[in-house]
Motif scaffolding. Structure first.
Motif, PDB file in Angstrom:
ATOM      1  N   ALA A 114       0.831  -1.202   0.000  1.00 14.93           N
ATOM      2  CA  ALA A 114       0.000   0.000   0.000  1.00 14.93           C
ATOM      3  C   ALA A 114       0.862   1.248   0.000  1.00 14.93           C
ATOM      4  O   ALA A 114       2.074   1.204   0.232  1.00 14.93           O
ATOM      5  CB  ALA A 114      -0.906  -0.009   1.234  1.00 14.93           C
ATOM      6  N   ALA A 115       0.226   2.377  -0.248  1.00 16.02           N
ATOM      7  CA  ALA A 115       0.941   3.649  -0.363  1.00 16.02           C
ATOM      8  C   ALA A 115       1.706   3.982   0.912  1.00 16.02           C
ATOM      9  O   ALA A 115       2.845   4.460   0.857  1.00 16.02           O
ATOM     10  CB  ALA A 115      -0.044   4.766  -0.701  1.00 16.02           C
ATOM     11  N   LYS A 116       1.103   3.754   2.067  1.00 19.42           N
ATOM     12  CA  LYS A 116       1.773   4.064   3.335  1.00 19.42           C
ATOM     13  C   LYS A 116       3.038   3.238   3.481  1.00 19.42           C
ATOM     14  O   LYS A 116       4.082   3.741   3.914  1.00 19.42           O
ATOM     15  CB  LYS A 116       0.816   3.790   4.499  1.00 19.42           C
ATOM     16  CG  LYS A 116       1.358   4.195   5.855  1.00 19.42           C
ATOM     17  CD  LYS A 116       1.452   5.695   5.997  1.00 19.42           C
ATOM     18  CE  LYS A 116       1.822   6.087   7.422  1.00 19.42           C
ATOM     19  NZ  LYS A 116       1.989   7.546   7.556  1.00 19.42           N
ATOM     20  N   ARG A 120      -9.202   6.013   4.358  1.00 23.72           N
ATOM     21  CA  ARG A 120      -8.579   6.982   3.464  1.00 23.72           C
ATOM     22  C   ARG A 120      -7.338   7.576   4.136  1.00 23.72           C
ATOM     23  O   ARG A 120      -7.328   8.748   4.518  1.00 23.72           O
ATOM     24  CB  ARG A 120      -9.569   8.098   3.135  1.00 23.72           C
ATOM     25  CG  ARG A 120     -10.693   7.684   2.221  1.00 23.72           C
ATOM     26  CD  ARG A 120     -10.231   7.724   0.783  1.00 23.72           C
ATOM     27  NE  ARG A 120     -11.336   7.588  -0.161  1.00 23.72           N
ATOM     28  CZ  ARG A 120     -11.229   7.767  -1.463  1.00 23.72           C
ATOM     29  NH1 ARG A 120     -10.054   8.086  -1.974  1.00 23.72           N
ATOM     30  NH2 ARG A 120     -12.262   7.619  -2.255  1.00 23.72           N
ATOM     31  N   TRP A 173       3.110   8.543  -3.559  1.00 26.44           N
ATOM     32  CA  TRP A 173       3.088   7.156  -3.093  1.00 26.44           C
ATOM     33  C   TRP A 173       1.842   6.405  -3.535  1.00 26.44           C
ATOM     34  O   TRP A 173       1.796   5.187  -3.442  1.00 26.44           O
ATOM     35  CB  TRP A 173       3.194   7.121  -1.559  1.00 26.44           C
ATOM     36  CG  TRP A 173       4.297   7.959  -1.030  1.00 26.44           C
ATOM     37  CD1 TRP A 173       4.191   9.090  -0.270  1.00 26.44           C
ATOM     38  CD2 TRP A 173       5.707   7.772  -1.227  1.00 26.44           C
ATOM     39  NE1 TRP A 173       5.422   9.608   0.012  1.00 26.44           N
ATOM     40  CE2 TRP A 173       6.377   8.815  -0.559  1.00 26.44           C
ATOM     41  CE3 TRP A 173       6.462   6.806  -1.908  1.00 26.44           C
ATOM     42  CZ2 TRP A 173       7.757   8.936  -0.552  1.00 26.44           C
ATOM     43  CZ3 TRP A 173       7.837   6.922  -1.903  1.00 26.44           C
ATOM     44  CH2 TRP A 173       8.479   7.972  -1.232  1.00 26.44           C
ATOM     45  N   THR A 174       0.806   7.106  -3.980  1.00 26.36           N
ATOM     46  CA  THR A 174      -0.446   6.448  -4.352  1.00 26.36           C
ATOM     47  C   THR A 174      -0.486   6.163  -5.848  1.00 26.36           C
ATOM     48  O   THR A 174       0.122   6.881  -6.645  1.00 26.36           O
ATOM     49  CB  THR A 174      -1.658   7.322  -3.983  1.00 26.36           C
ATOM     50  OG1 THR A 174      -1.580   8.562  -4.706  1.00 26.36           O
ATOM     51  CG2 THR A 174      -1.685   7.620  -2.492  1.00 26.36           C
ATOM     52  N   ASP A 175      -1.216   5.128  -6.227  1.00 25.67           N
ATOM     53  CA  ASP A 175      -1.382   4.801  -7.640  1.00 25.67           C
ATOM     54  C   ASP A 175      -2.250   5.824  -8.355  1.00 25.67           C
ATOM     55  O   ASP A 175      -2.109   6.039  -9.558  1.00 25.67           O
ATOM     56  CB  ASP A 175      -2.005   3.410  -7.790  1.00 25.67           C
ATOM     57  CG  ASP A 175      -1.073   2.306  -7.321  1.00 25.67           C
ATOM     58  OD1 ASP A 175       0.151   2.466  -7.485  1.00 25.67           O
ATOM     59  OD2 ASP A 175      -1.556   1.294  -6.784  1.00 25.67           O
ATOM     60  N   SER A 176      -3.154   6.461  -7.611  1.00 23.98           N
ATOM     61  CA  SER A 176      -4.082   7.420  -8.212  1.00 23.98           C
ATOM     62  C   SER A 176      -3.481   8.803  -8.382  1.00 23.98           C
ATOM     63  O   SER A 176      -4.040   9.642  -9.085  1.00 23.98           O
ATOM     64  CB  SER A 176      -5.340   7.527  -7.334  1.00 23.98           C
ATOM     65  OG  SER A 176      -5.008   8.048  -6.053  1.00 23.98           O
ATOM     66  N   HIS A 225      -4.700  10.985  -0.750  1.00 25.53           N
ATOM     67  CA  HIS A 225      -5.276   9.949   0.096  1.00 25.53           C
ATOM     68  C   HIS A 225      -5.410   8.641  -0.676  1.00 25.53           C
ATOM     69  O   HIS A 225      -5.911   8.617  -1.801  1.00 25.53           O
ATOM     70  CB  HIS A 225      -6.652  10.372   0.613  1.00 25.53           C
ATOM     71  CG  HIS A 225      -6.592  11.529   1.567  1.00 25.53           C
ATOM     72  ND1 HIS A 225      -6.425  12.827   1.141  1.00 25.53           N
ATOM     73  CD2 HIS A 225      -6.667  11.570   2.925  1.00 25.53           C
ATOM     74  CE1 HIS A 225      -6.404  13.628   2.198  1.00 25.53           C
ATOM     75  NE2 HIS A 225      -6.549  12.899   3.284  1.00 25.53           N
ATOM     76  N   ASP A 226      -4.958   7.579  -0.058  1.00 23.72           N
ATOM     77  CA  ASP A 226      -5.101   6.255  -0.645  1.00 23.72           C
ATOM     78  C   ASP A 226      -6.464   5.684  -0.259  1.00 23.72           C
ATOM     79  O   ASP A 226      -6.997   6.009   0.808  1.00 23.72           O
ATOM     80  CB  ASP A 226      -3.983   5.346  -0.119  1.00 23.72           C
ATOM     81  CG  ASP A 226      -3.740   4.148  -1.015  1.00 23.72           C
ATOM     82  OD1 ASP A 226      -4.185   4.182  -2.170  1.00 23.72           O
ATOM     83  OD2 ASP A 226      -3.102   3.187  -0.557  1.00 23.72           O
ATOM     84  N   ARG A 284      -8.128   2.382   0.855  1.00 20.50           N
ATOM     85  CA  ARG A 284      -7.726   1.066   1.349  1.00 20.50           C
ATOM     86  C   ARG A 284      -8.879   0.410   2.094  1.00 20.50           C
ATOM     87  O   ARG A 284      -9.860   1.051   2.475  1.00 20.50           O
ATOM     88  CB  ARG A 284      -6.541   1.192   2.320  1.00 20.50           C
ATOM     89  CG  ARG A 284      -5.339   1.904   1.762  1.00 20.50           C
ATOM     90  CD  ARG A 284      -4.685   1.115   0.660  1.00 20.50           C
ATOM     91  NE  ARG A 284      -4.268  -0.206   1.114  1.00 20.50           N
ATOM     92  CZ  ARG A 284      -3.784  -1.154   0.325  1.00 20.50           C
ATOM     93  NH1 ARG A 284      -3.686  -0.943  -0.972  1.00 20.50           N
ATOM     94  NH2 ARG A 284      -3.418  -2.320   0.815  1.00 20.50           N
TER      95      ARG A 284
END
Length: 385
Positions: free
Chosen positions: A70-72, A280, A287-290, A294-295, A297
């Protein structure tokens, strides 16, 4: 019959051939060095060379790890790799300034996908070029002195003080996973951690009573939040229900900002409930795919698609109903959103909480640990935070 060339002619011809070969090899080496300085990412020639550097390996590891986490976790992995890389460098002339070196590694090198070299700032490109040349071989990790230097770096924060036990543990796990990956690929012939004794201070698993507010303090703080930022902009009033969800419902901040009205049962009397299924966390665009801050998850420490039903006391139901009546919901049904309808950022509610402390608490309590500002670390607490 063709006459054989003379010894003198053959020697002269061989000498010319050798000189041509030497010139060709020399030109190839010069081109490789120029490419190393230009791209700064350590991608020079054959990366599977015997003297594989730590830096080149860590870039490869980050790419492999990126799609799995994940992004975190991506952000945390990057942070740990930065700390290790700064230790795994030779003492060479031209070392970049510490701040520039950290920024180049953190914001450019250990981010996937990497930008085109031509878009990288010149100072960053030169700094990473120096890192590529100064990187110690991966095999140097088998030296106990080098290993202890790396582990010591994972214990410390940027200011040189000792990091929290959980931070140490998280960074060490990143290093352990990287070492295992190198062994799996045959890039390390042995486990450098096998004979190293290293202990991390245990985390105290108890609640500090100084960070727990009593019911009167909680109500005063929630009231004070509504006065933050003035009535017109309603910067604070938008957040009252958010903080109330953390206090009365025990929601994590990342869960509270993701609550939607269709998932809530908010009766006019008695207890209500909310079905949590998403979080969120605020981690940053890179770091996020978007590409958003905010990711999106699932719930922390639960399998994908899992839900959790949380009972809501009447006080919380009333505050959430009031929020919906006053501000409505975001386009996707979220109860709490900023003035533009976006997701409430951690810096926004952190700043509002500190302002509310000044309004609600006595001077003696404002400077005390009670109560803390909210975080997005994933820890559920009572009171808000």
């Amino acid at each position: 019959m063709v006459a054989a060339p003379s010894r003198r002619g053959r020697a002269a011809g061989d000498g010319a051939d050798v000189r041509a070969l030497v010139d060709e090899i020399g030109s190839s080496l010069v081109r490789a060095l120029k490419e190393a300085a230009a791209d700064g990412f350590g991608r020079v020639g054959n990366e599977r060379a015997l003297a594989l550097g730590w830096y080149a390996f860590s870039l490869e590891y980050m790419e492999a790890r990126w799609v799995q986490v994940a992004a975190k976790t991506r952000s945390e992995t990057s942070d740990a790799l930065c700390s290790i890389t700064e230790v795994m460098l030779r003492r060479m002339r031209g070392r970049p300034d510490g701040e520039l070196l950290r920024r180049a590694l953190r914001n450019w090198a250990f981010v996937v996908p990497r930008l085109d070299v031509r878009k990288v700032p010149t100072e960053v490109r030169l700094a990473l070029g120096w890192v590529a040349r100064a990187s110690l071989p991966l095999d140097d990790l088998l030296d106990p002195a080098v290993m202890r230097g790396v582990l010591q770096a994972l214990r410390l924060k940027r200011d040189g003080t000792v990091a929290a036990a959980e931070t140490q543990r998280r960074k060490r796990m990143t290093f352990v996973n990287a070492v295992r990956y190198a062994i799996e690929l045959g890039q390390l012939r042995a486990d450098p951690l096998a004979n190293i004794s290293w202990r991390i201070t245990e985390t105290v698993q108890q609640v500090d009573p100084r960070v727990v507010v009593n019911p009167v303090q909680a109500r005063n703080l929630l009231c004070a939040v509504s006065y933050v930022g003035g009535y017109g902009r309603a910067r604070g009033r938008r957040l009252v229900g958010l903080f109330a969800g953390m206090y009365y419902g025990g929601l994590r901040p990342a869960e509270a900002v993701a609550v939607t009205l269709p998932d809530c049962e908010l009766p006019t009397e008695g207890w209500g409930s909310v079905v949590l299924h998403a979080a969120r966390p605020s981690v940053g665009k890179k770091w996020t795919d978007s590409g958003q801050n905010h990711d999106l998850r699932g719930l922390k420490s639960r399998p994908p698609g899992a839900t959790r039903t949380v009972p809501l006391p009447h006080e919380l139901v009333s505050l959430w109903r009031e929020s919906v009546d006053t501000f409505g919901t975001a386009d996707d049904g979220r109860l709490f959103f900023n003035e533009k309808g976006g997701i409430v950022g951690s810096t926004t509610y952190d700043r509002a909480w500190h302002e509310a402390r000044e309004l609600a608490l006595s001077p003696g309590l404002v400077g005390s640990p009670s109560p803390p500002a909210p975080t997005t670390c994933g820890t559920r607490r009572c009171p808000p935070g």
